[in-house]
Design a protein around this motif. Structure first.
Motif, PDB file in Angstrom:
ATOM      1  N   PHE A 135       8.892  12.809  -4.081  1.00 57.09           N
ATOM      2  CA  PHE A 135       8.444  14.177  -3.308  1.00 57.09           C
ATOM      3  C   PHE A 135       6.793  14.382  -3.461  1.00 57.09           C
ATOM      4  O   PHE A 135       6.459  14.765  -2.774  1.00 57.09           O
ATOM      5  N   PRO A 136       6.520  13.195  -4.746  1.00 53.70           N
ATOM      6  CA  PRO A 136       5.042  13.143  -4.831  1.00 53.70           C
ATOM      7  C   PRO A 136       4.471  12.132  -3.687  1.00 53.70           C
ATOM      8  O   PRO A 136       3.277  12.904  -3.502  1.00 53.70           O
ATOM      9  N   PHE A 137       5.254  11.095  -3.572  1.00 52.45           N
ATOM     10  CA  PHE A 137       4.693  10.236  -2.690  1.00 52.45           C
ATOM     11  C   PHE A 137       4.497  10.608  -1.291  1.00 52.45           C
ATOM     12  O   PHE A 137       4.084  10.820   0.030  1.00 52.45           O
ATOM     13  N   LEU A 138       5.962  11.644  -1.102  1.00 54.05           N
ATOM     14  CA  LEU A 138       5.875  12.432   0.577  1.00 54.05           C
ATOM     15  C   LEU A 138       4.673  13.375   1.229  1.00 54.05           C
ATOM     16  O   LEU A 138       4.534  13.294   2.014  1.00 54.05           O
ATOM     17  N   THR A 139       5.170  13.912  -0.290  1.00 57.38           N
ATOM     18  CA  THR A 139       3.635  15.427   0.048  1.00 57.38           C
ATOM     19  C   THR A 139       2.838  14.064   0.268  1.00 57.38           C
ATOM     20  O   THR A 139       1.376  14.864   1.398  1.00 57.38           O
ATOM     21  N   ASN A 140       1.616  13.586  -0.571  1.00 55.74           N
ATOM     22  CA  ASN A 140       0.839  13.002  -0.161  1.00 55.74           C
ATOM     23  C   ASN A 140       0.551  11.793   1.024  1.00 55.74           C
ATOM     24  O   ASN A 140      -0.208  11.945   1.542  1.00 55.74           O
ATOM     25  N   LYS A 141       1.718  12.168   1.605  1.00 59.41           N
ATOM     26  CA  LYS A 141       1.979  11.410   3.084  1.00 59.41           C
ATOM     27  C   LYS A 141       1.695  12.200   4.082  1.00 59.41           C
ATOM     28  O   LYS A 141       0.942  12.339   4.669  1.00 59.41           O
ATOM     29  N   VAL A 142       1.872  13.613   4.313  1.00 63.43           N
ATOM     30  CA  VAL A 142       1.975  14.131   4.883  1.00 63.43           C
ATOM     31  C   VAL A 142       1.407  15.393   5.056  1.00 63.43           C
ATOM     32  O   VAL A 142       0.977  16.180   5.933  1.00 63.43           O
ATOM     33  N   ILE A 143       0.297  15.419   3.852  1.00 64.85           N
ATOM     34  CA  ILE A 143      -0.485  16.596   3.718  1.00 64.85           C
ATOM     35  C   ILE A 143      -1.847  16.098   4.227  1.00 64.85           C
ATOM     36  O   ILE A 143      -2.030  14.965   3.879  1.00 64.85           O
ATOM     37  N   PRO A 144      -2.739  17.104   4.259  1.00 69.70           N
ATOM     38  CA  PRO A 144      -4.299  16.472   4.713  1.00 69.70           C
ATOM     39  C   PRO A 144      -4.677  15.912   3.824  1.00 69.70           C
ATOM     40  O   PRO A 144      -4.887  15.715   2.349  1.00 69.70           O
ATOM     41  N   GLU A 145      -5.888  14.228   3.436  1.00 66.13           N
ATOM     42  CA  GLU A 145      -6.081  13.724   2.460  1.00 66.13           C
ATOM     43  C   GLU A 145      -7.093  14.518   1.518  1.00 66.13           C
ATOM     44  O   GLU A 145      -6.936  14.649   0.505  1.00 66.13           O
ATOM     45  N   THR A 146      -7.655  15.401   2.036  1.00 66.45           N
ATOM     46  CA  THR A 146      -8.408  16.149   1.099  1.00 66.45           C
ATOM     47  C   THR A 146      -7.908  16.944   0.494  1.00 66.45           C
ATOM     48  O   THR A 146      -7.978  17.303  -1.034  1.00 66.45           O
ATOM     49  N   LEU A 147      -6.721  17.877   0.577  1.00 68.58           N
ATOM     50  CA  LEU A 147      -5.094  18.097  -0.043  1.00 68.58           C
ATOM     51  C   LEU A 147      -5.388  17.848  -0.912  1.00 68.58           C
ATOM     52  O   LEU A 147      -4.748  18.021  -2.556  1.00 68.58           O
ATOM     53  N   SER A 148      -4.783  16.238  -0.518  1.00 69.53           N
ATOM     54  CA  SER A 148      -3.954  15.283  -1.460  1.00 69.53           C
ATOM     55  C   SER A 148      -5.082  15.164  -2.703  1.00 69.53           C
ATOM     56  O   SER A 148      -4.668  14.644  -4.163  1.00 69.53           O
ATOM     57  N   GLU A 164     -10.217   4.218  -7.536  1.00 70.97           N
ATOM     58  CA  GLU A 164      -9.932   5.321  -6.458  1.00 70.97           C
ATOM     59  C   GLU A 164      -9.028   5.956  -5.304  1.00 70.97           C
ATOM     60  O   GLU A 164      -8.135   4.552  -6.026  1.00 70.97           O
ATOM     61  N   LYS A 165      -8.757   6.737  -4.867  1.00 68.97           N
ATOM     62  CA  LYS A 165      -7.842   7.184  -4.185  1.00 68.97           C
ATOM     63  C   LYS A 165      -7.961   6.423  -2.794  1.00 68.97           C
ATOM     64  O   LYS A 165      -9.061   6.767  -2.568  1.00 68.97           O
ATOM     65  N   PHE A 166      -7.162   5.866  -2.103  1.00 72.11           N
ATOM     66  CA  PHE A 166      -6.740   5.125  -0.800  1.00 72.11           C
ATOM     67  C   PHE A 166      -5.702   5.804  -0.251  1.00 72.11           C
ATOM     68  O   PHE A 166      -4.694   6.085  -0.587  1.00 72.11           O
ATOM     69  N   PRO A 167      -6.148   6.128   1.269  1.00 73.46           N
ATOM     70  CA  PRO A 167      -4.494   6.793   2.146  1.00 73.46           C
ATOM     71  C   PRO A 167      -3.499   6.503   1.827  1.00 73.46           C
ATOM     72  O   PRO A 167      -3.925   4.397   1.965  1.00 73.46           O
ATOM     73  N   ALA A 168      -2.474   7.067   2.259  1.00 76.33           N
ATOM     74  CA  ALA A 168      -1.216   5.794   2.026  1.00 76.33           C
ATOM     75  C   ALA A 168      -0.481   6.186   2.879  1.00 76.33           C
ATOM     76  O   ALA A 168      -0.271   7.264   3.958  1.00 76.33           O
ATOM     77  N   TYR A 169       0.159   4.982   3.113  1.00 81.67           N
ATOM     78  CA  TYR A 169       1.072   4.879   4.836  1.00 81.67           C
ATOM     79  C   TYR A 169       2.627   4.844   4.839  1.00 81.67           C
ATOM     80  O   TYR A 169       3.651   5.281   5.417  1.00 81.67           O
ATOM     81  N   TYR A 170       3.011   4.235   3.514  1.00 84.86           N
ATOM     82  CA  TYR A 170       3.821   3.623   2.828  1.00 84.86           C
ATOM     83  C   TYR A 170       4.942   2.974   4.003  1.00 84.86           C
ATOM     84  O   TYR A 170       6.468   2.888   4.044  1.00 84.86           O
ATOM     85  N   SER A 171       4.180   1.693   5.501  1.00 90.22           N
ATOM     86  CA  SER A 171       5.393   0.931   5.913  1.00 90.22           C
ATOM     87  C   SER A 171       6.040   0.187   5.016  1.00 90.22           C
ATOM     88  O   SER A 171       5.246  -0.929   3.950  1.00 90.22           O
ATOM     89  N   TRP A 172       6.782  -0.122   5.233  1.00 90.78           N
ATOM     90  CA  TRP A 172       8.163  -1.145   4.830  1.00 90.78           C
ATOM     91  C   TRP A 172       8.295  -0.765   2.894  1.00 90.78           C
ATOM     92  O   TRP A 172       8.744  -1.543   2.214  1.00 90.78           O
ATOM     93  N   SER A 173       7.760  -0.129   2.360  1.00 93.60           N
ATOM     94  CA  SER A 173       7.320   0.606   1.374  1.00 93.60           C
ATOM     95  C   SER A 173       8.506   1.431   0.959  1.00 93.60           C
ATOM     96  O   SER A 173       8.682   2.680   0.967  1.00 93.60           O
ATOM     97  N   ARG A 174       9.749   0.902   0.857  1.00 94.37           N
ATOM     98  CA  ARG A 174      11.462   2.005   0.453  1.00 94.37           C
ATOM     99  C   ARG A 174      11.705   1.342  -0.894  1.00 94.37           C
ATOM    100  O   ARG A 174      12.346  -0.244  -1.525  1.00 94.37           O
ATOM    101  N   GLY A 175      12.717   1.696  -1.215  1.00 93.44           N
ATOM    102  CA  GLY A 175      14.061   0.651  -2.189  1.00 93.44           C
ATOM    103  C   GLY A 175      14.717  -0.037  -1.631  1.00 93.44           C
ATOM    104  O   GLY A 175      14.777  -0.186  -0.603  1.00 93.44           O
TER     105      GLY A 175
END
Length: 241
Positions: A135-148, A164-175
């Motif tokens: 849930f935290p990482f799904l939220t990080n992906k879908v909400i605006p960067e300023t809010l995350s 520092e915090k950087f934008p997250a895309y989760y490409s190929w980042s799966r279990g």
């Protein structure tokens, strides 16, 4: 091939990372290491590198981040998603490692293809990363960067100079799933181990009851794993000779 599921307390991407990386180096007779995206914070310190007798390069997209790195390390400013960058880099590595980087990669396929090209024959690559559908990482992906950014300060504040915090895309980042394994094998890698971890600590400070429930859920999922619900994973891949 080792496929396993564990509690996030065993995840080697944080405090256990130096020990995890050192074991990879010693057990595989590694001499030349590239750590991806480690700019300001290489996993191993200078004393450990000297004791292991290895050459260690820290990489980052940002020259500013690399300037924060200890001066004992070789540095390489490069985007490992850029095919041209890799083509123009003649050096090969016995081990390419990253922790908490791959979730920030836009193009997982090109990233791993580039890593494959940078490895020596028989070389290995190992990565520790967060996975999308917790849930935290799904939220990080879908909400605006300023809010995350604001939510991170609330639930997991940190020293922004060194972390520092950087934008997250989760490409190929799966279990560890059959689909993910097939992706890595399609590039030419042998999957040595692929471990998913359940649970996270983002509720601990502000929402202790939710934290308790999250830990109970994690314990249940370790025994009854659902791959899409992992929070973190680590993978070890080998480039065939």
């Amino acid at each position: 091939m080792l496929i396993d599921f564990r509690n996030k307390t065993a995840f080697p991407g944080w405090e256990q990372a130096p020990q995890f990386l050192s074991q990879l180096i010693t057990s595989n007779n590694i001499k030349n290491v590239l750590e991806v995206g480690s700019g300001a914070n290489p996993t191993l310190d200078a004393e450990t590198i000297m004791a292991l007798g290895i050459h260690y390069t820290t990489n980052d997209l940002s020259a500013e981040e690399l300037e924060k790195a200890p001066k004992e390390f070789a540095t390489w400013q490069a985007d490992l998603c850029n095919e041209e960058t890799v083509k123009n880099h003649s050096k090969k590595y016995d081990l390419i490692f990253s922790r908490m980087v791959n979730e920030h990669v836009k193009d997982g396929k090109q990233y791993y293809k580039n890593i494959f090209e940078l490895l020596s024959p028989g070389g290995i690559t190992a990565h520790c990363f967060s996975t999308l559908y917790a849930f935290p990482f799904l939220t990080n992906k879908v909400i605006p960067e300023t809010l995350s950014d604001k939510l991170l300060d609330i639930f997991n504040s940190r020293d922004r100079h060194q972390h520092e915090k950087f934008p997250a895309y989760y490409s190929w980042s799966r279990g560890p799933s059959k689909k993910s394994i097939n992706k890595f094998e399609s590039i030419g890698f042998e999957v040595i181990e692929y471990v998913g971890y359940f649970g996270h600590g983002y509720y601990k400070k502000r929402l202790p009851f939710l934290h308790y429930l999250e830990q109970q859920k994690a314990n249940y999922l370790v025994k009854n794993p659902v791959t899409s619900l992992t929070s973190y994973a680590h993978i070890v891949l080998k480039k065939s000779i």
